[in-house]
Scaffold this motif. Structure first.
Motif, short mmCIF file in Angstrom:
data_model
loop_
_atom_site.label_atom_id
_atom_site.label_comp_id
_atom_site.label_asym_id
_atom_site.label_seq_id
_atom_site.Cartn_x
_atom_site.Cartn_y
_atom_site.Cartn_z
N GLY A 161 0.74 -1.30 -0.20
CA GLY A 161 0.18 0.08 0.04
C GLY A 161 0.79 1.13 0.04
N ARG A 162 2.24 1.12 0.62
CA ARG A 162 2.87 2.49 0.65
C ARG A 162 3.87 2.56 -0.74
N ILE A 163 4.30 1.36 -1.11
CA ILE A 163 5.07 1.40 -2.08
C ILE A 163 4.63 1.55 -3.52
N ARG A 164 3.17 1.60 -3.60
CA ARG A 164 2.56 1.58 -4.93
C ARG A 164 2.33 3.16 -5.22
N THR A 165 2.45 4.20 -4.38
CA THR A 165 2.38 5.42 -4.55
C THR A 165 3.38 5.82 -5.73
N GLY A 166 2.57 6.27 -6.85
CA GLY A 166 3.48 6.97 -8.09
C GLY A 166 3.63 6.01 -9.16
N ARG A 167 3.15 4.57 -8.94
CA ARG A 167 3.34 3.57 -9.78
C ARG A 167 2.18 2.59 -9.88
N THR A 168 2.25 1.87 -10.98
CA THR A 168 1.19 0.79 -11.33
C THR A 168 1.75 -0.58 -10.64
N VAL A 169 0.86 -1.32 -10.33
CA VAL A 169 1.18 -2.72 -9.77
C VAL A 169 0.35 -3.58 -10.26
N VAL A 170 0.61 -4.72 -10.57
CA VAL A 170 0.00 -5.91 -10.89
C VAL A 170 0.38 -7.04 -10.12
N LEU A 171 -0.42 -7.82 -9.48
CA LEU A 171 -0.18 -8.55 -8.59
C LEU A 171 -0.87 -9.99 -8.79
N VAL A 172 -0.11 -11.31 -8.84
CA VAL A 172 -0.90 -12.49 -8.86
C VAL A 172 -0.85 -13.01 -7.58
N GLU A 173 -2.18 -13.24 -6.86
CA GLU A 173 -2.32 -13.46 -5.52
C GLU A 173 -3.43 -14.70 -5.48
N HIS A 174 -3.13 -15.61 -4.44
CA HIS A 174 -4.17 -16.50 -4.09
C HIS A 174 -4.96 -16.09 -3.17
N ASN A 175 -4.35 -15.27 -2.16
CA ASN A 175 -5.05 -14.95 -0.85
C ASN A 175 -6.10 -13.97 -1.15
N MET A 176 -7.32 -14.03 -1.22
CA MET A 176 -8.15 -13.02 -1.70
C MET A 176 -8.61 -11.89 -0.70
N ASN A 177 -7.97 -12.25 0.53
CA ASN A 177 -8.00 -11.16 1.77
C ASN A 177 -7.13 -10.07 1.13
N VAL A 178 -5.91 -10.44 0.79
CA VAL A 178 -4.91 -9.61 0.00
C VAL A 178 -5.53 -8.71 -1.16
N VAL A 179 -6.10 -9.47 -2.17
CA VAL A 179 -6.79 -9.14 -3.27
C VAL A 179 -7.84 -7.78 -2.79
N ALA A 180 -8.56 -8.11 -1.91
CA ALA A 180 -9.67 -7.27 -1.31
C ALA A 180 -8.98 -5.89 -0.88
N SER A 181 -7.89 -6.30 -0.11
CA SER A 181 -7.32 -5.02 0.61
C SER A 181 -6.54 -4.00 -0.55
N LEU A 182 -6.27 -4.62 -1.53
CA LEU A 182 -5.45 -3.91 -2.36
C LEU A 182 -5.76 -3.33 -3.91
N ALA A 183 -6.52 -4.31 -4.34
CA ALA A 183 -6.85 -4.06 -5.86
C ALA A 183 -8.02 -3.42 -5.96
N GLU A 184 -7.86 -2.39 -7.03
CA GLU A 184 -9.06 -1.65 -7.63
C GLU A 184 -9.80 -2.35 -8.45
N ARG A 185 -9.11 -3.37 -9.29
CA ARG A 185 -9.57 -4.16 -10.46
C ARG A 185 -9.00 -5.56 -10.52
N VAL A 186 -9.97 -6.55 -10.94
CA VAL A 186 -9.71 -8.04 -10.62
C VAL A 186 -9.67 -8.74 -11.97
N THR A 187 -8.84 -9.30 -12.42
CA THR A 187 -9.24 -10.23 -13.80
C THR A 187 -9.04 -11.61 -12.99
N VAL A 188 -10.18 -12.49 -13.45
CA VAL A 188 -10.30 -13.78 -12.95
C VAL A 188 -9.95 -14.72 -14.12
N LEU A 189 -9.02 -15.45 -14.04
CA LEU A 189 -8.47 -16.47 -15.37
C LEU A 189 -9.21 -17.96 -14.92
N GLN A 190 -9.48 -18.70 -15.83
CA GLN A 190 -9.81 -19.87 -15.83
C GLN A 190 -9.53 -20.62 -17.40
#
Length: 269
Positions: free
Chosen positions: A209-238
């Motif tokens: 949350g701190r280091i994202r300032t001034g940059r764009t972040v893309v993350l692959v993550e299994h922990n959906m609590n992490v996704v809920a806390s950080l991501a404005e947009r989510v792409t679900v792949l299958q």
């Protein structure tokens, strides 16, 4: 494959949120002996946002991540950073254009200190690189910035101990410092909380949350609590395709997402 001529780059279209995309993919395909691990993926990552790639095991997340960062070459399709075509470029060339990544598995030198790790990362774009053994003084110019980056990721008090002695969470924080040393426009994080306990996960959420300032972040993550806390947009792949994309609050209740996670009510909550 699309030409790399910069003046031929198409104009960027707005993302669904109205922002100009920092990173885009169009028709991205990667085949392995006839098997399509990534199958026609389109992706728009909004500038300055946090975009999560999620999905069940085998969905194609890591393959897509490797295509975006040059560790795999696409069978077909395009990846663009602004006016630059990335598909087909080496990871080093992509990093020089402003895309840095972390890895799911730590790859640090156990006897090297965090400070020296970061100094070397800062030196790498200058041409000094791994010639550091010729003189320790050659790295002295990077000491100040290395200290700033270690402080930024919470390692100010651990700069001069062997990296191998760090806790798992601190090693992941050091990897973030190494990625930040490249001063990336886009930062890609591969499973940043994998293998962490609850306390380390919370610290990592706060750190990202701190280091994202001034940059764009893309993350692959299994922990959906992490996704809920950080991501404005989510792409679900299958099965290598985009199943659904949108804000977390919308996708978490989508029946297709629940089915993709094998009906596990705790996978997306």
């Amino acid at each position: 494959m699309e030409s790399r001529r910069e003046h031929d780059a198409p104009s960027a279209s707005a993302t669904p949120g109205g922002s100009v995309p920092a990173l885009t993919a169009r028709g991205l395909v990667r085949e392995f002996r006839g098997f399509r691990a990534v199958d026609g993926v389109d992706l728009d990552v909004a500038e300055g946002g946090v975009h999560a790639l999620v999905g069940p095991n085998g969905a194609g997340k890591t393959t897509l991540f490797n295509l975006l960062t040059g560790f795999l070459k696409p069978t077909a399709g395009s990846v663009r950073l602004g006016g630059h075509e990335l598909a087909g470029r080496s990871p080093e060339a992509i990093a020089r254009l402003g895309v840095a990544r972390s890895f799911q598995i730590t790859s640090l030198f156990a006897e090297l200190t965090p400070r020296r790790h970061v100094e070397l990362a800062l030196a790498s774009p200058t041409g000094l690189g791994w010639r550091f053994w010729r003189s320790d003084r050659a790295l002295a110019r990077f000491a100040g910035r290395a200290g700033e980056l270690l402080d930024q990721v919470g390692l100010a008090g651990h700069g001069d101990v062997p990296a191998g002695s760090l806790s798992y969470g601190s090693k992941r924080a050091l990897e973030l410092a190494l990625a930040l040393a490249l001063n990336p426009q886009v930062l890609l994080l591969d499973e940043p909380t994998a293998g962490m306990g609850v306390e380390d996960v919370d610290r990592t959420i706060e750190l990202i949350g701190r280091i994202r300032t001034g940059r764009t972040v893309v993350l692959v993550e299994h922990n959906m609590n992490v996704v809920a806390s950080l991501a404005e947009r989510v792409t679900v792949l299958q099965h290598g395709k985009v199943l659904i994309e949108g804000p977390y609050a919308e996708i978490r209740h989508d029946p297709r997402v629940i089915t993709a996670y094998l009906g596990d009510s705790h996978a997306v909550r």
